[in-house]
Design an enzyme around this catalytic site. Structure first.
Site, mmCIF file in Angstrom:
data_model
loop_
_atom_site.group_PDB
_atom_site.id
_atom_site.type_symbol
_atom_site.label_atom_id
_atom_site.label_comp_id
_atom_site.label_asym_id
_atom_site.label_seq_id
_atom_site.Cartn_x
_atom_site.Cartn_y
_atom_site.Cartn_z
ATOM 1 N N ASN A 1 0.744 -1.263 -0.116
ATOM 2 C CA ASN A 1 0.223 0.041 0.066
ATOM 3 C C ASN A 1 0.877 1.274 0.094
ATOM 4 O O ASN A 1 0.742 2.278 0.868
ATOM 5 C CB ASN A 1 -1.153 0.102 1.399
ATOM 6 C CG ASN A 1 -0.411 -0.143 2.536
ATOM 7 O OD1 ASN A 1 1.004 -0.436 2.948
ATOM 8 N ND2 ASN A 1 -1.093 0.232 3.500
ATOM 9 N N ASP B 1 3.351 -5.668 11.742
ATOM 10 C CA ASP B 1 2.591 -4.419 10.893
ATOM 11 C C ASP B 1 3.017 -3.127 11.258
ATOM 12 O O ASP B 1 2.226 -2.333 11.682
ATOM 13 C CB ASP B 1 1.006 -4.792 11.421
ATOM 14 C CG ASP B 1 0.040 -3.951 10.675
ATOM 15 O OD1 ASP B 1 0.497 -3.234 9.653
ATOM 16 O OD2 ASP B 1 -1.057 -3.786 11.072
ATOM 17 N N HIS C 1 3.493 6.595 10.669
ATOM 18 C CA HIS C 1 2.685 7.731 10.241
ATOM 19 C C HIS C 1 3.340 8.874 10.605
ATOM 20 O O HIS C 1 4.009 8.914 11.692
ATOM 21 C CB HIS C 1 1.308 7.419 10.643
ATOM 22 C CG HIS C 1 0.304 6.467 10.149
ATOM 23 N ND1 HIS C 1 -0.077 6.317 8.748
ATOM 24 C CD2 HIS C 1 0.040 5.203 10.594
ATOM 25 C CE1 HIS C 1 -0.564 5.312 8.475
ATOM 26 N NE2 HIS C 1 -0.554 4.527 9.573
HETATM 27 N N1 LIG Z 1 -2.533 -1.441 10.494
HETATM 28 C C1 LIG Z 1 -2.938 -0.094 10.348
HETATM 29 O O1 LIG Z 1 -3.517 0.351 11.071
HETATM 30 N N2 LIG Z 1 -2.405 0.453 9.273
HETATM 31 C C2 LIG Z 1 -1.802 0.065 8.169
HETATM 32 C C3 LIG Z 1 -2.419 -1.108 7.083
HETATM 33 C C4 LIG Z 1 -2.913 -1.959 7.764
HETATM 34 O O2 LIG Z 1 -1.909 -2.906 8.058
HETATM 35 O O3 LIG Z 1 -4.257 -2.431 7.787
HETATM 36 C C5 LIG Z 1 -1.356 1.039 7.392
HETATM 37 O O4 LIG Z 1 -0.738 0.979 6.296
HETATM 38 O O5 LIG Z 1 -1.063 2.029 8.058
HETATM 39 ZN ZN LIG Z 2 -3.951 -4.692 7.477
#
Ligand SMILES: NC(=O)N[C@@H](CC(=O)O)C(=O)O
Ligand SMILES: [Zn+2]
Length: 405
Positions: free
Chosen positions: A70, A283, A287
């Site tokens: 993404n 994960d 940000h």
């Molecule tokens: N985990 C999240 O809360 N965010 C992820 C996307 C994802 O893993 O769903 C992201 O790209 O910021």
């Molecule tokens: Zn995800």
């Protein structure tokens, strides 16, 4: 070159001797592998780059990470996955294995060029629209059929979007008290139920990203009992943190899927312990300050994970080093098809390894992390256990807890 690491001796990138008598207080583990990392390059280099994320990974004890698709542009073509792969090689701190998108632009409507990504220099084997669920069951079926041909895997972000519209946190008492729209467990479980059935029907490999509910663990246990080719990951934060942390509306705790209840946390730990859940994946979701340090409703979901993962797993699951080696190295390497990673520490194996000091205490300082972002939920928390050194093919990427580059 010969390097002596306590009981392990490395020569020319290979483990040449293991001497258990010389074992000290430090723990040697095979280099960790992350199946779920968001590196944000191309597109959001202010939040993370392949290089800064690679450095964070090395400091966390990782020798390989799978970069989620993404980005902007989305990694849905051979060109973009090759770009990410090349940037990883240039940074040279971990092996960066791109994940390809399942659908064009993560749009959920048209299959991306899975074959072209698989045949590219990046050799993509894992495909995911992570951040979005592949919602159309017909498209999901086609994707599973397609990747079956080259033993690829579809990694599903299991979230029924019709049940999470406007959702801000886990659905339940806490959300009701805070006046936030809930993200019910059933939104995750409904998609997992559908997709394990599809995977069983097609006979293809399905991986479930960031499992977060007790019901999901039960469904995956059932699917495995059928002999279907289903694997699953859990994040360190879902093994430790609960929805109660949302009470002060601190958006650092906003994440997708949301933090759940104590009962879910315990079920996830049991699921990992009994092998229902195969691996731990961070994960890691960096940000920027603008995207994260704002009102809860506007903050992007996601938290950092790479630099703290091992300490959190030891804290939540105990010092079960052999199991941790499986959850954080062997199993994810196998799922992602990374032949050069995940090997046990044995003479003759490539020296991808992590040296961990289980007694070192440190306080998490968001400004001291290698990541370009600061959104760690562990800020100010004292953690026990720290990565001392990381070796990628015998070359140190981290020494004395500091990146070598
Ligand atoms: N985990 C999240 O809360 N965010 C992820 C996307 C994802 O893993 O769903 C992201 O790209 O910021
Ligand atoms: Zn995800």
């Amino acid at each position: 070159m010969i390097t002596n690491l306590g009981e392990i001796t490395i020569e020319d990138g290979v483990i040449v001797r293991i001497d258990p008598d010389k074992k000290g207080p430090l723990v040697a583990l095979p280099g960790l592998v992350d199946l779920h990392t968001h590196l944000r390059e191309p597109g959001r280099e202010d939040a993370e780059t392949v290089e800064s994320g690679s450095r964070a990974a090395a400091l966390g004890g990782y020798t390989a990470v799978c970069a989620m698709a993404n980005t902007s542009p989305v990694a849905d073509t051979a060109g973009v996955v090759e770009q990410v792969w090349r940037l990883g090689r240039e940074a040279g701190l971990v092996d960066v294995q791109p994940i390809g998108a399942v659908t064009v632009g993560l749009g959920g409507e048209q299959l991306a060029e899975l074959g072209a990504m698989a045949d590219s220099a990046a050799r993509v084997r894992v495909f995911s629209d992570d951040g979005h669920c592949v919602h159309d069951p017909r498209l999901m079926r086609r994707a599973l059929e397609y990747v079956k041909a080259f033993d690829g895997v579809i990694a599903q972000h299991a979230e029924e979007p019709r049940l999470t519209t406007g959702a801000q946190m886990n659905e339940g008492d806490v959300a009701a008290r805070l006046g936030l729209t809930g993200w019910p467990a059933v939104a995750e479980e409904a998609i997992i139920a559908r997709d394990v059935l599809l995977a069983g029907h097609v006979g293809a490999r399905l991986h479930i990203c960031h499992v977060s509910t007790a019901g999901s663990v039960e469904l995956i246990r059932w699917a495995k009992s059928k002999g279907w080719r289903v694997t699953a990951e859990v994040t360190p934060h879902h093994l430790l943190l609960t929805e109660d942390l949302a009470v002060d509306y601190d958006p650092v705790y906003k994440v997708n899927p949301p933090l759940r209840t104590e009962a879910d946390v315990l079920a996830l730990r049991r699921g990992l312990q009994d092998g229902t859940i195969d691996c731990v994946a961070t994960d890691h979701a960096p940000h920027s300050v603008e995207d994260k340090e704002c009102e809860w409703a506007y903050a992007r979901p996601g938290m950092l994970g790479l630099e703290t993962a091992l300490a959190i797993v030891v804290q939540t699951m105990g010092p079960q080093w052999d199991r941790i080696a499986d959850w954080m190295s062997a199993a994810p390497a196998k799922i992602a098809g990374l032949a050069g990673h995940g090997h046990p520490l044995q003479v003759g194996q490539v020296a991808n390894l992590t040296i961990f000091d289980p007694d070192a205490r440190w306080t998490v300082d968001p400004t001291a992390l290698a990541s370009r972002s600061r959104n760690t939920p562990y800020a100010g928390m004292e953690l026990r256990g720290r990565v001392e050194a990381t070796y990628l093919r015998g070359e140190p990427t981290v020494l004395n807890g500091k990146a070598t580059r």
